[in-house]
Design a protein around this motif. Sequence first.
Motif, PDB file in Angstrom:
ATOM      1  N   SER A   1       0.825  -1.208   0.000  1.00  0.00           N
ATOM      2  CA  SER A   1       0.000   0.000   0.000  1.00  0.00           C
ATOM      3  C   SER A   1       0.854   1.251   0.000  1.00  0.00           C
ATOM      4  N   ALA A   2       1.892   1.271   0.845  1.00  0.00           N
ATOM      5  CA  ALA A   2       2.740   2.459   0.935  1.00  0.00           C
ATOM      6  C   ALA A   2       3.484   2.708  -0.369  1.00  0.00           C
ATOM      7  N   GLY A   3       3.887   1.636  -1.047  1.00  0.00           N
ATOM      8  CA  GLY A   3       4.622   1.800  -2.291  1.00  0.00           C
ATOM      9  C   GLY A   3       3.823   2.541  -3.338  1.00  0.00           C
ATOM     10  N   LEU A   4       2.500   2.349  -3.333  1.00  0.00           N
ATOM     11  CA  LEU A   4       1.656   3.034  -4.320  1.00  0.00           C
ATOM     12  C   LEU A   4       1.180   4.396  -3.835  1.00  0.00           C
TER      13      LEU A   4
ATOM     14  N   LYS B   1      -1.643  12.603 -13.331  1.00  0.00           N
ATOM     15  CA  LYS B   1      -0.560  12.750 -12.359  1.00  0.00           C
ATOM     16  C   LYS B   1      -0.482  11.522 -11.455  1.00  0.00           C
ATOM     17  N   VAL B   2      -1.633  10.946 -11.114  1.00  0.00           N
ATOM     18  CA  VAL B   2      -1.660   9.712 -10.324  1.00  0.00           C
ATOM     19  C   VAL B   2      -0.928   8.607 -11.071  1.00  0.00           C
ATOM     20  N   THR B   3      -1.193   8.498 -12.366  1.00  0.00           N
ATOM     21  CA  THR B   3      -0.519   7.479 -13.182  1.00  0.00           C
ATOM     22  C   THR B   3       0.981   7.702 -13.206  1.00  0.00           C
ATOM     23  N   GLU B   4       1.364   8.971 -13.330  1.00  0.00           N
ATOM     24  CA  GLU B   4       2.789   9.302 -13.371  1.00  0.00           C
ATOM     25  C   GLU B   4       3.491   8.917 -12.064  1.00  0.00           C
ATOM     26  N   LEU B   5       2.837   9.177 -10.923  1.00  0.00           N
ATOM     27  CA  LEU B   5       3.478   8.951  -9.627  1.00  0.00           C
ATOM     28  C   LEU B   5       3.430   7.482  -9.195  1.00  0.00           C
ATOM     29  N   THR B   6       2.383   6.755  -9.566  1.00  0.00           N
ATOM     30  CA  THR B   6       2.213   5.380  -9.081  1.00  0.00           C
ATOM     31  C   THR B   6       2.608   4.328 -10.102  1.00  0.00           C
ATOM     32  N   GLY B   7       2.638   4.728 -11.375  1.00  0.00           N
ATOM     33  CA  GLY B   7       2.898   3.733 -12.415  1.00  0.00           C
ATOM     34  C   GLY B   7       1.679   2.890 -12.721  1.00  0.00           C
ATOM     35  N   ARG B   8       0.510   3.270 -12.214  1.00  0.00           N
ATOM     36  CA  ARG B   8      -0.731   2.534 -12.449  1.00  0.00           C
ATOM     37  C   ARG B   8      -1.692   3.428 -13.217  1.00  0.00           C
TER      38      ARG B   8
ATOM     39  N   GLU C   1      -6.622  -4.018 -14.278  1.00  0.00           N
ATOM     40  CA  GLU C   1      -5.684  -4.607 -13.330  1.00  0.00           C
ATOM     41  C   GLU C   1      -4.993  -3.539 -12.488  1.00  0.00           C
ATOM     42  N   ASP C   2      -4.746  -2.353 -13.084  1.00  0.00           N
ATOM     43  CA  ASP C   2      -4.131  -1.268 -12.327  1.00  0.00           C
ATOM     44  C   ASP C   2      -5.121  -0.669 -11.328  1.00  0.00           C
ATOM     45  N   ARG C   3      -6.401  -0.596 -11.751  1.00  0.00           N
ATOM     46  CA  ARG C   3      -7.427  -0.125 -10.818  1.00  0.00           C
ATOM     47  C   ARG C   3      -7.515  -1.037  -9.599  1.00  0.00           C
ATOM     48  N   VAL C   4      -7.410  -2.337  -9.829  1.00  0.00           N
ATOM     49  CA  VAL C   4      -7.461  -3.294  -8.725  1.00  0.00           C
ATOM     50  C   VAL C   4      -6.332  -3.030  -7.742  1.00  0.00           C
ATOM     51  N   ASP C   5      -5.120  -2.811  -8.262  1.00  0.00           N
ATOM     52  CA  ASP C   5      -3.982  -2.530  -7.386  1.00  0.00           C
ATOM     53  C   ASP C   5      -4.242  -1.282  -6.538  1.00  0.00           C
ATOM     54  N   LEU C   6      -4.716  -0.228  -7.198  1.00  0.00           N
ATOM     55  CA  LEU C   6      -4.960   1.021  -6.479  1.00  0.00           C
ATOM     56  C   LEU C   6      -6.086   0.855  -5.454  1.00  0.00           C
ATOM     57  N   PHE C   7      -7.125   0.117  -5.823  1.00  0.00           N
ATOM     58  CA  PHE C   7      -8.239  -0.129  -4.900  1.00  0.00           C
ATOM     59  C   PHE C   7      -7.763  -0.890  -3.666  1.00  0.00           C
ATOM     60  N   LEU C   8      -6.956  -1.931  -3.873  1.00  0.00           N
ATOM     61  CA  LEU C   8      -6.441  -2.708  -2.748  1.00  0.00           C
ATOM     62  C   LEU C   8      -5.536  -1.850  -1.871  1.00  0.00           C
ATOM     63  N   ALA C   9      -4.712  -1.024  -2.464  1.00  0.00           N
ATOM     64  CA  ALA C   9      -3.815  -0.152  -1.692  1.00  0.00           C
ATOM     65  C   ALA C   9      -4.617   0.809  -0.816  1.00  0.00           C
TER      66      ALA C   9
ATOM     67  N   THR D   1      -7.697   0.349   0.241  1.00  0.00           N
ATOM     68  CA  THR D   1      -8.393  -0.450   1.264  1.00  0.00           C
ATOM     69  C   THR D   1      -7.458  -0.771   2.426  1.00  0.00           C
ATOM     70  N   ILE D   2      -6.235  -1.198   2.105  1.00  0.00           N
ATOM     71  CA  ILE D   2      -5.248  -1.509   3.158  1.00  0.00           C
ATOM     72  C   ILE D   2      -4.947  -0.257   3.970  1.00  0.00           C
ATOM     73  N   ASP D   3      -4.803   0.869   3.308  1.00  0.00           N
ATOM     74  CA  ASP D   3      -4.512   2.128   4.003  1.00  0.00           C
ATOM     75  C   ASP D   3      -5.644   2.496   4.956  1.00  0.00           C
ATOM     76  N   ALA D   4      -6.879   2.287   4.521  1.00  0.00           N
ATOM     77  CA  ALA D   4      -8.026   2.596   5.389  1.00  0.00           C
ATOM     78  C   ALA D   4      -8.085   1.654   6.583  1.00  0.00           C
ATOM     79  N   MET D   5      -7.654   0.412   6.395  1.00  0.00           N
ATOM     80  CA  MET D   5      -7.671  -0.561   7.493  1.00  0.00           C
ATOM     81  C   MET D   5      -6.632  -0.235   8.552  1.00  0.00           C
ATOM     82  N   ASP D   6      -5.530   0.372   8.172  1.00  0.00           N
ATOM     83  CA  ASP D   6      -4.475   0.728   9.121  1.00  0.00           C
ATOM     84  C   ASP D   6      -4.763   2.050   9.793  1.00  0.00           C
TER      85      ASP D   6
END
Length: 529
Positions: free
Chosen positions: A449-452, A501-508, A514-522, A524-529
């Motif tokens: 999550s932090a990486g994205l 700009k989001v695409t530029e910074l995250t690479g997604r 498939e990239d939306r899934v990665d961002l969605f999971l990231a 979700t994990i951030d909200a859980m923490d």
Amino acid sequence: MPRSPGYSHTVFTLRSLAERSSLGLTVLVPGRPGAMDAPVAWVHNTELPDPSPYVHEGELVLTNGLWLGQVSPAQFVRSVKGAGGSGIVFGLRAELSATPRDLVDACREEDVPLLEISIEVPFTAVSQAVADMLADERKQALVGMVRRGDALATAISRGAGAGGVLNVLRHDYDLPLAVVDRMGRSLGTAGTDLDADQLHAVATGLAKHPPALEVELGEAGRAALFPVGAVGDIDAALICLRPLRRLTSAEREGLEQAARFLSLEVAKQQAVQAIEMRFASELLEMVLSGGSRAGEVPGRLRAFGVDPGGPLAVCSVAFAQHETATLHGLAEAIGEFFAAEGVPVVVAGGTQDVVAVLPWRRQEDGLPPLAQRLVREVERRFPGLRPVAGLGGIASHAAELRPALLQSREACRVLTRTRTGPRVRAFSQLGTHRLLIGLLDAQTSRRFSAGLLDPLKDHDARRGGDLELTLRTFLDHDGQWSATAAALHVHVNTLRNRLAKVTELTGRDVARTEDRVDLFLALTIDAMD
């Protein structure tokens, strides 16, 4: 209440001294009510005009009145009273065959006891009598403590528990007593009953560092606490519904002695609980490992009163957003809850959760309400924390326990990483994405999550931007550009620039599934923490 012989104390008082015929004492002024029966600390012989610097609290002043002529009797009496003296013994002499009337009047005015001793009796006789009485008092106190210790040891060894200890104390002292543990549970009472609020007040007092020595119990007033500990920790307290100032030194000594013996009882109970907990933990290990030891599971369940041949439910409990998923006393609280519900259960504590295995012959939809009640009870026991409970599927018999156990623990683990939302969830109710996240260890998922998201957070912090909010809103609106722009109150072109700009910074790329899934999971994990 009758007292056992050999436990009473012969306290040195002015009355006990006056009743010694060999001293020939005459009470001229009894002093304030109760003064003749108040304990006397010692005797002090003085002829100083002002003895107050040398007289200690509770001492009895012996004097021949050689100070007469230097100060008035009223001044001398005020000096003795101001120093906390317990009274005055005036010794007659050849030159003064009667106690001065001014001294009698001054003592009566100040409510200071005054005794007269004849010329034939020296002050040394009074000192010797006092020494004998104090020695006898200490001897009887020691004998009483030894006998009480024997009685307490017998009560503990015979399994009388906390109630047996209180009964021994009640033979000595007519005091309202109770034993309460740090979970607010009553372990025994004698001469009183504590309601739920009073039990909670005691538990709160024990939770302080250091533990409180007195607590306020509402209409019952202030109560004295005598901590009970097994191995350095304070696990319970002996409660006396009297403030400390109203307890005599003998009563305090007796209560402190009983508290030490109660520590043995607490240690014994903890040892039994530890054995039971280890027995239960081994059961979970057998379930999880399967193989040859799986054949031992039915026997272990029967030992706890759980039928291994019928349907079984598994409930895992822990605390969300807490450094320690389980706390001391959580397993006991869960066990007591099911006992109150009349449900046989195996409760096993671990580092991540506490697991309860119970028979369940009712409909599966009746299990969540039971778990909700359990969570509320745990929250009452541990105020300020957020308990959560995960439920697995119903196992038809002991051989099918493993999937249900894994599911309940996984559901619980997902809930422990949330700040809000449901407190109870079944494994089947978790979203697929949460199940996927739950399969990862916390460190791995946070790193992903932090990486994205960290690049977005850093950009927003530096520029005062809204890239993270924009991304969340875009995914919440299922990738619909117009709806997202309206929700953010921005033009669609502004939205496109932000997501670029989001695409530029995250690479997604949010345009790719498939990239939306990665961002969605990231997110979700951030909200859980």
